[in-house]
Design an enzyme around this catalytic site. Sequence first.
Site, PDB file in Angstrom:
ATOM      1  N   LYS A  13      25.298  21.410  35.750  1.00  0.00           N
ATOM      2  CA  LYS A  13      24.616  20.228  36.853  1.00  0.00           C
ATOM      3  C   LYS A  13      25.425  21.502  38.026  1.00  0.00           C
ATOM      4  O   LYS A  13      25.188  21.437  39.075  1.00  0.00           O
ATOM      5  CB  LYS A  13      24.668  19.152  36.886  1.00  0.00           C
ATOM      6  N   ARG A  88      25.168   6.814  39.082  1.00  0.00           N
ATOM      7  CA  ARG A  88      25.294   6.875  37.456  1.00  0.00           C
ATOM      8  C   ARG A  88      24.825   6.000  37.016  1.00  0.00           C
ATOM      9  O   ARG A  88      24.566   5.826  35.374  1.00  0.00           O
ATOM     10  CB  ARG A  88      26.495   7.356  37.252  1.00  0.00           C
ATOM     11  N   ARG A 127      34.824  25.301  28.166  1.00  0.00           N
ATOM     12  CA  ARG A 127      34.305  25.898  29.896  1.00  0.00           C
ATOM     13  C   ARG A 127      36.327  25.517  30.560  1.00  0.00           C
ATOM     14  O   ARG A 127      37.031  25.041  30.293  1.00  0.00           O
ATOM     15  CB  ARG A 127      34.088  24.431  30.269  1.00  0.00           C
ATOM     16  N   ARG A 161      39.528  20.836  32.813  1.00  0.00           N
ATOM     17  CA  ARG A 161      39.372  19.429  33.601  1.00  0.00           C
ATOM     18  C   ARG A 161      40.088  18.516  31.666  1.00  0.00           C
ATOM     19  O   ARG A 161      40.572  18.607  30.999  1.00  0.00           O
ATOM     20  CB  ARG A 161      38.279  19.264  33.000  1.00  0.00           C
ATOM     21  N   ARG A 172      31.658  10.314  26.808  1.00  0.00           N
ATOM     22  CA  ARG A 172      30.898  10.530  28.985  1.00  0.00           C
ATOM     23  C   ARG A 172      29.176  10.553  28.621  1.00  0.00           C
ATOM     24  O   ARG A 172      28.526   9.788  28.767  1.00  0.00           O
ATOM     25  CB  ARG A 172      31.510  11.502  28.584  1.00  0.00           C
TER      26      ARG A 172
HETATM   27  P1  AP5 Z   1      28.938  22.858  34.066  1.00  0.00           P
HETATM   28  O1  AP5 Z   1      27.814  22.402  35.224  1.00  0.00           O
HETATM   29  O2  AP5 Z   1      30.188  22.462  34.604  1.00  0.00           O
HETATM   30  O3  AP5 Z   1      28.114  20.636  33.199  1.00  0.00           O
HETATM   31  P2  AP5 Z   1      28.091  19.842  34.466  1.00  0.00           P
HETATM   32  O4  AP5 Z   1      26.317  18.951  33.812  1.00  0.00           O
HETATM   33  O5  AP5 Z   1      28.438  19.488  35.729  1.00  0.00           O
HETATM   34  O6  AP5 Z   1      28.586  18.748  33.388  1.00  0.00           O
HETATM   35  P3  AP5 Z   1      30.048  17.984  33.907  1.00  0.00           P
HETATM   36  O7  AP5 Z   1      30.987  17.824  32.707  1.00  0.00           O
HETATM   37  O8  AP5 Z   1      31.100  18.514  35.271  1.00  0.00           O
HETATM   38  O9  AP5 Z   1      29.609  16.267  34.091  1.00  0.00           O
HETATM   39  P4  AP5 Z   1      30.221  15.151  34.305  1.00  0.00           P
HETATM   40  O10 AP5 Z   1      29.008  14.218  34.219  1.00  0.00           O
HETATM   41  O11 AP5 Z   1      30.555  14.720  32.840  1.00  0.00           O
HETATM   42  O12 AP5 Z   1      31.528  14.941  34.879  1.00  0.00           O
HETATM   43  P5  AP5 Z   1      31.499  14.847  36.094  1.00  0.00           P
HETATM   44  O13 AP5 Z   1      32.884  15.933  36.923  1.00  0.00           O
HETATM   45  O14 AP5 Z   1      30.445  14.529  36.765  1.00  0.00           O
HETATM   46  O15 AP5 Z   1      28.644  23.549  32.925  1.00  0.00           O
HETATM   47  C1  AP5 Z   1      29.170  22.890  31.701  1.00  0.00           C
HETATM   48  C2  AP5 Z   1      30.018  24.261  30.536  1.00  0.00           C
HETATM   49  O16 AP5 Z   1      28.792  24.078  30.961  1.00  0.00           O
HETATM   50  C3  AP5 Z   1      30.375  25.086  32.158  1.00  0.00           C
HETATM   51  O17 AP5 Z   1      31.457  26.013  31.538  1.00  0.00           O
HETATM   52  C4  AP5 Z   1      29.131  26.190  32.147  1.00  0.00           C
HETATM   53  O18 AP5 Z   1      29.129  27.731  32.589  1.00  0.00           O
HETATM   54  C5  AP5 Z   1      28.160  26.084  31.535  1.00  0.00           C
HETATM   55  N1  AP5 Z   1      26.837  26.286  31.154  1.00  0.00           N
HETATM   56  C6  AP5 Z   1      26.619  25.778  32.335  1.00  0.00           C
HETATM   57  N2  AP5 Z   1      24.509  26.218  32.045  1.00  0.00           N
HETATM   58  C7  AP5 Z   1      24.791  26.903  31.199  1.00  0.00           C
HETATM   59  C8  AP5 Z   1      23.367  27.238  30.612  1.00  0.00           C
HETATM   60  N3  AP5 Z   1      22.227  26.938  30.622  1.00  0.00           N
HETATM   61  N4  AP5 Z   1      23.654  28.150  29.387  1.00  0.00           N
HETATM   62  C9  AP5 Z   1      24.670  27.824  28.543  1.00  0.00           C
HETATM   63  N5  AP5 Z   1      26.546  27.746  28.843  1.00  0.00           N
HETATM   64  C10 AP5 Z   1      26.429  26.391  30.408  1.00  0.00           C
HETATM   65  O19 AP5 Z   1      32.292  13.216  36.176  1.00  0.00           O
HETATM   66  C11 AP5 Z   1      33.922  13.208  35.300  1.00  0.00           C
HETATM   67  C12 AP5 Z   1      33.944  12.065  35.565  1.00  0.00           C
HETATM   68  O20 AP5 Z   1      34.286  11.149  37.137  1.00  0.00           O
HETATM   69  C13 AP5 Z   1      33.597  10.223  34.785  1.00  0.00           C
HETATM   70  O21 AP5 Z   1      32.930  10.951  33.197  1.00  0.00           O
HETATM   71  C14 AP5 Z   1      33.198   9.207  34.970  1.00  0.00           C
HETATM   72  O22 AP5 Z   1      34.845   8.976  34.737  1.00  0.00           O
HETATM   73  C15 AP5 Z   1      33.686   9.607  36.780  1.00  0.00           C
HETATM   74  N6  AP5 Z   1      32.910   9.672  37.818  1.00  0.00           N
HETATM   75  C16 AP5 Z   1      31.789  11.099  38.069  1.00  0.00           C
HETATM   76  N7  AP5 Z   1      31.105  11.036  39.227  1.00  0.00           N
HETATM   77  C17 AP5 Z   1      30.522   9.194  38.638  1.00  0.00           C
HETATM   78  C18 AP5 Z   1      29.762   8.337  38.688  1.00  0.00           C
HETATM   79  N8  AP5 Z   1      28.601   8.245  40.563  1.00  0.00           N
HETATM   80  N9  AP5 Z   1      29.733   6.898  38.633  1.00  0.00           N
HETATM   81  C19 AP5 Z   1      31.307   6.963  38.068  1.00  0.00           C
HETATM   82  N10 AP5 Z   1      32.098   7.193  37.764  1.00  0.00           N
HETATM   83  C20 AP5 Z   1      31.676   8.887  38.246  1.00  0.00           C
HETATM   84 MG    MG Z   2      30.457  19.091  36.930  1.00  0.00          MG
END
Ligand code: AP5
Ligand code: MG
Length: 216
Positions: A13, A88, A127, A161, A172
Amino acid sequence: MNIILLGPPGAGKGTQAERLVASRGMVQLSTGDMLRAARKADTPLGHQVAAVMDSGALVSDEIVSALIDDKLTTMTEDQGAIFDGYPRTAAQAHSLDTILATHGRRLDRVVELEVDEDALVARIVGRFSCAKCGTNYHEKFHRPKVDGTCDVCGNHEFKRRPDDNEETVRTRMAEYRAKTAPIIPIYEARGILTRVDGMADIDHVSAAIAGVLDGK
Ligand code: AP5
Ligand code: MG
């Protein structure tokens, strides 16, 4: 245009949102990034959410919806929004409808990145990001062009992270399956959901998303 990028942790994402920001001038609204910024700035909100985030659980619906509402207030009409990691839960999906209406916006498309869960742990534990500008990298799939130097700002320091460890990633993912995957049918029923193969390489995923947004 206002879109949601939906998918489990590590689906890509953030990676794809960054590219849409660069290619289309859209604005990325990542609740994860906003919460991490609050932690970094040592704000009361940052303190409140730290333990929950580090456990891999979700923070409260009220907190994240308020962050999204605030961010939309700072945006101009012509700037498209990319919702990354929000909504979410069903409650957040409902709040987003209300918030968008308040801001005179509508949801144009939801792109679900379909991925194989087994590959996600490897993506997440590999990552890292630039400590200065935040650009995301991966040890294997997306290394900086010059080792140890950020492609975007030339900085030499990188960070990881605290929730990017195998145990937290499992929590997660369980949260995603239990609370986020059930909102997919809401958008499917509205006819605005498109699934994209998130297992393709990063450029192919970007091309597929561009095709969806351009109606091709
Ligand atoms: P990346 O693009 O970073 O993946 P992502 O989908 O953004 O994954 P996240 O880990 O950021 O998602 P998340 O939803 O768990 O975390 P968030 O910060 O939202 O890609 C990952 C890796 O893969 C990278 O190294 C990239 O280079 C590689 N990659 C990407 N695409 C690829 C491909 N096609 N092929 C190969 N490699 C690839 O949330 C964190 C925490 O915040 C949550 O756990 C929760 O506690 C809180 N939180 C955030 N939002 C909310 C919400 N709306 N409600 C409640 N709690 C929330
Ligand atoms: Mg992300």
